[in-house]
Design a protein around this motif. Structure first.
Motif, PDB file in Angstrom:
ATOM      1  N   ASN A  23       4.041  -9.866  16.825  1.00 38.00           N
ATOM      2  CA  ASN A  23       4.517 -11.195  17.211  1.00 38.00           C
ATOM      3  C   ASN A  23       5.950 -11.347  16.726  1.00 38.00           C
ATOM      4  OD1 ASN A  23       4.283 -11.939  14.389  1.00 38.00           O
ATOM      5  ND2 ASN A  23       2.094 -12.282  14.755  1.00 38.00           N
ATOM      6  N   ASP A  24       6.470 -12.541  16.706  1.00 37.17           N
ATOM      7  CA  ASP A  24       7.874 -12.762  16.340  1.00 37.17           C
ATOM      8  C   ASP A  24       8.166 -12.471  14.877  1.00 37.17           C
ATOM      9  OD1 ASP A  24       8.595 -13.463  18.894  1.00 37.17           O
ATOM     10  OD2 ASP A  24       8.320 -15.618  18.579  1.00 37.17           O
ATOM     11  N   THR A  25       7.135 -12.387  14.050  1.00 34.05           N
ATOM     12  CA  THR A  25       7.364 -12.208  12.612  1.00 34.05           C
ATOM     13  C   THR A  25       6.752 -10.931  12.034  1.00 34.05           C
ATOM     14  OG1 THR A  25       5.376 -13.493  12.041  1.00 34.05           O
ATOM     15  CG2 THR A  25       7.451 -14.708  12.270  1.00 34.05           C
ATOM     16  N   THR A  26       5.938 -10.221  12.811  1.00 34.86           N
ATOM     17  CA  THR A  26       5.206  -9.079  12.259  1.00 34.86           C
ATOM     18  C   THR A  26       5.345  -7.830  13.126  1.00 34.86           C
ATOM     19  OG1 THR A  26       3.566 -10.614  11.353  1.00 34.86           O
ATOM     20  CG2 THR A  26       2.963  -8.278  11.421  1.00 34.86           C
ATOM     21  N   VAL A  27       5.582  -6.704  12.467  1.00 33.86           N
ATOM     22  CA  VAL A  27       5.676  -5.408  13.132  1.00 33.86           C
ATOM     23  C   VAL A  27       4.773  -4.419  12.395  1.00 33.86           C
ATOM     24  CG1 VAL A  27       7.165  -3.393  13.457  1.00 33.86           C
ATOM     25  CG2 VAL A  27       7.957  -5.639  14.156  1.00 33.86           C
ATOM     26  N   GLU A  28       4.059  -3.597  13.160  1.00 31.49           N
ATOM     27  CA  GLU A  28       3.213  -2.556  12.585  1.00 31.49           C
ATOM     28  C   GLU A  28       3.846  -1.199  12.866  1.00 31.49           C
ATOM     29  OE1 GLU A  28      -1.438  -1.136  12.828  1.00 31.49           O
ATOM     30  OE2 GLU A  28      -0.300  -1.414  14.672  1.00 31.49           O
ATOM     31  N   CYS A  29       3.972  -0.373  11.827  1.00 29.36           N
ATOM     32  CA  CYS A  29       4.546   0.960  11.969  1.00 29.36           C
ATOM     33  C   CYS A  29       3.520   2.008  11.549  1.00 29.36           C
ATOM     34  CB  CYS A  29       5.789   1.105  11.097  1.00 29.36           C
ATOM     35  SG  CYS A  29       7.021  -0.188  11.335  1.00 29.36           S
ATOM     36  N   SER A  30       3.302   3.017  12.377  1.00 31.31           N
ATOM     37  CA  SER A  30       2.376   4.105  12.060  1.00 31.31           C
ATOM     38  C   SER A  30       3.149   5.412  12.065  1.00 31.31           C
ATOM     39  CB  SER A  30       1.238   4.159  13.089  1.00 31.31           C
ATOM     40  OG  SER A  30       0.472   2.967  13.054  1.00 31.31           O
ATOM     41  N   ILE A  31       3.060   6.155  10.943  1.00 34.72           N
ATOM     42  CA  ILE A  31       3.788   7.420  10.795  1.00 34.72           C
ATOM     43  C   ILE A  31       2.799   8.519  10.439  1.00 34.72           C
ATOM     44  CG2 ILE A  31       5.753   8.568   9.737  1.00 34.72           C
ATOM     45  CD1 ILE A  31       5.401   4.957   8.962  1.00 34.72           C
ATOM     46  N   ALA A  32       2.727   9.549  11.262  1.00 33.58           N
ATOM     47  CA  ALA A  32       1.813  10.666  11.001  1.00 33.58           C
ATOM     48  C   ALA A  32       2.300  11.471   9.799  1.00 33.58           C
ATOM     49  CB  ALA A  32       1.713  11.557  12.233  1.00 33.58           C
ATOM     50  N   ALA A  33       1.362  12.082   9.090  1.00 28.89           N
ATOM     51  CA  ALA A  33       1.714  12.896   7.927  1.00 28.89           C
ATOM     52  C   ALA A  33       2.639  14.046   8.326  1.00 28.89           C
ATOM     53  CB  ALA A  33       0.448  13.440   7.271  1.00 28.89           C
ATOM     54  N   SER A  34       2.386  14.609   9.523  1.00 28.75           N
ATOM     55  CA  SER A  34       3.222  15.724   9.995  1.00 28.75           C
ATOM     56  C   SER A  34       4.669  15.288  10.185  1.00 28.75           C
ATOM     57  CB  SER A  34       2.659  16.279  11.305  1.00 28.75           C
ATOM     58  OG  SER A  34       2.588  15.261  12.299  1.00 28.75           O
ATOM     59  N   LEU A  81       6.189  12.941   8.502  1.00 35.30           N
ATOM     60  CA  LEU A  81       6.773  12.783   7.172  1.00 35.30           C
ATOM     61  C   LEU A  81       7.151  14.139   6.582  1.00 35.30           C
ATOM     62  CD1 LEU A  81       4.424  10.033   5.701  1.00 35.30           C
ATOM     63  CD2 LEU A  81       6.799   9.756   6.403  1.00 35.30           C
ATOM     64  N   HIS A  82       6.272  15.139   6.756  1.00 41.82           N
ATOM     65  CA  HIS A  82       6.554  16.477   6.219  1.00 41.82           C
ATOM     66  C   HIS A  82       7.797  17.082   6.867  1.00 41.82           C
ATOM     67  CE1 HIS A  82       3.120  16.697   3.648  1.00 41.82           C
ATOM     68  NE2 HIS A  82       2.244  16.548   4.627  1.00 41.82           N
ATOM     69  N   GLU A  83       8.032  16.755   8.128  1.00 42.65           N
ATOM     70  CA  GLU A  83       9.194  17.282   8.835  1.00 42.65           C
ATOM     71  C   GLU A  83      10.498  16.793   8.223  1.00 42.65           C
ATOM     72  OE1 GLU A  83       8.834  16.293  12.921  1.00 42.65           O
ATOM     73  OE2 GLU A  83       7.179  17.689  13.311  1.00 42.65           O
ATOM     74  N   ILE A  84      10.464  15.606   7.607  1.00 40.63           N
ATOM     75  CA  ILE A  84      11.683  15.066   6.992  1.00 40.63           C
ATOM     76  C   ILE A  84      11.627  15.197   5.463  1.00 40.63           C
ATOM     77  CG2 ILE A  84      12.185  13.489   8.884  1.00 40.63           C
ATOM     78  CD1 ILE A  84      10.968  11.227   7.281  1.00 40.63           C
ATOM     79  N   GLY A  85      10.715  16.038   4.992  1.00 41.80           N
ATOM     80  CA  GLY A  85      10.655  16.337   3.567  1.00 41.80           C
ATOM     81  C   GLY A  85       9.972  15.301   2.706  1.00 41.80           C
ATOM     82  N   LEU A  86       9.089  14.488   3.301  1.00 39.98           N
ATOM     83  CA  LEU A  86       8.388  13.453   2.546  1.00 39.98           C
ATOM     84  C   LEU A  86       6.885  13.665   2.611  1.00 39.98           C
ATOM     85  CD1 LEU A  86      10.355  10.259   3.681  1.00 39.98           C
ATOM     86  CD2 LEU A  86      10.710  11.624   1.616  1.00 39.98           C
ATOM     87  N   THR A  87       6.168  13.018   1.744  1.00 43.20           N
ATOM     88  CA  THR A  87       4.706  13.033   1.754  1.00 43.20           C
ATOM     89  C   THR A  87       4.209  11.593   1.868  1.00 43.20           C
ATOM     90  OG1 THR A  87       4.506  12.819  -0.658  1.00 43.20           O
ATOM     91  CG2 THR A  87       4.669  15.057   0.252  1.00 43.20           C
ATOM     92  N   PRO A  88       2.980  11.390   2.361  1.00 40.03           N
ATOM     93  CA  PRO A  88       2.431  10.026   2.422  1.00 40.03           C
ATOM     94  C   PRO A  88       2.417   9.349   1.054  1.00 40.03           C
ATOM     95  CG  PRO A  88       1.110  11.524   3.749  1.00 40.03           C
ATOM     96  CD  PRO A  88       2.083  12.377   2.997  1.00 40.03           C
ATOM     97  N   SER A 121      -2.058   9.685   7.679  1.00 41.45           N
ATOM     98  CA  SER A 121      -0.916   8.939   8.196  1.00 41.45           C
ATOM     99  C   SER A 121      -0.670   7.705   7.331  1.00 41.45           C
ATOM    100  CB  SER A 121      -1.157   8.522   9.653  1.00 41.45           C
ATOM    101  OG  SER A 121      -2.260   7.634   9.744  1.00 41.45           O
ATOM    102  N   VAL A 122       0.490   7.121   7.494  1.00 42.84           N
ATOM    103  CA  VAL A 122       0.851   5.918   6.735  1.00 42.84           C
ATOM    104  C   VAL A 122       1.042   4.755   7.701  1.00 42.84           C
ATOM    105  CG1 VAL A 122       2.603   4.833   5.282  1.00 42.84           C
ATOM    106  CG2 VAL A 122       1.939   7.208   4.871  1.00 42.84           C
TER     107      VAL A 122
END
Length: 256
Positions: free
Chosen positions: A7-18, A20-27, A72-73
């Motif tokens: 909605n106008d105030t809320t956003v949901e973001c889903s990031i797969a573990a794979s 994150l690993h590609e950019i050198g991060l972990t969940p 995923s996160v």
């Protein structure tokens, strides 16, 4: 990364573990806000800010983070205006007053004066009332009716998370179970290993207020609280199974 504007105030973001690993991060690093995640959150904040038309000079961006069963996160970003902050502050102030009125010196003395089972029942009643009061803050209580309807057709799925609590004695496990017995716990087993008790409980909910209640109780009554942790497999393999099913229900009954 998938970003869904709810909605106008809320956003949901889903990031797969794979991803994150590609950019050198972990969940785990993302959840704990490790130093090497600063650039990731800066970029995420920029993208979310564009989605919500966020003005950092006059508004606040709040984020909640959770690890899903698949690794995923999921991150919820909520934009709050001064009016939102004012309403939230009023809820918190009201909750604080209720907690203070619940935990008066007279009430504490009354609990201390009780003995045996009555002492535990009286104390659990206070804890439950305080928990319900805090839940209203996170659940927005009466203000729910004021929330706008979601614009997106996508809705977050109900999620399962496995909790493991460590207790030094059975009495603390009983008190914990009494507090959380009304939460959507779909399975629970009690183990004993190395002189300690381990309670495994599967929580089926994506609601932040319910997750908060579960974790608050775990922090309050247990020595260790872990979520979706590999350590649980070791306890399940090596521990002695004390209660095979519905352990929360059976332990809660013991406190009555």
């Amino acid at each position: 990364m998938i970003i869904v504007k709810m909605n106008d105030t809320t956003v949901e973001c889903s990031i797969a573990a794979s991803e994150l690993h590609e950019i050198g991060l972990t969940p785990e690093a993302v959840i704990n806000g490790a130093e090497n995640t600063s650039s990731f959150f800066a970029q995420l904040g920029k993208e979310v800010g564009q989605q919500l038309d966020y003005n950092p000079e006059t508004e606040v961006m709040m984020m909640s983070k959770n690890i899903m069963m698949d690794g995923s996160v999921r991150i919820f970003a909520v934009k709050m205006t001064n009016e939102d902050i004012k309403k939230a502050s009023e809820r918190i102030r009201g909750a604080a007053m209720t907690v203070l009125n619940t935990l008066t010196q007279e009430k504490i003395e009354e609990i201390l004066a009780k003995t045996g089972r009555d002492k535990g029942v009286a104390f659990n009643e206070v804890i439950t009332k305080v928990s319900d009061t805090i839940s209203k803050v996170y659940g927005k209580g009466e203000d729910k009716a004021e929330l706008p309807e979601p614009e997106a057709s996508y809705q977050p799925l109900t999620e399962y998370a496995k909790y493991m609590m460590e207790f030094t004695n059975l009495e603390d496990a009983e008190r914990f179970s009494k507090v959380v017995q009304k939460l959507p716990i779909v399975d629970s087993v009690l183990y004993k290993y190395g002189g300690l008790y381990y309670l495994m409980a599967g929580l089926m909910s994506a609601k932040e207020e319910i997750i908060y209640d579960m974790r608050r109780a775990g922090v309050e009554y247990s020595e260790i609280l872990l979520v979706n942790a590999p350590e649980a497999m070791f306890i399940e393999e090596q521990g002695e199974k004390i209660i095979e099913s519905d352990a929360i229900v059976h332990l809660a009954d013991l406190t009555r």
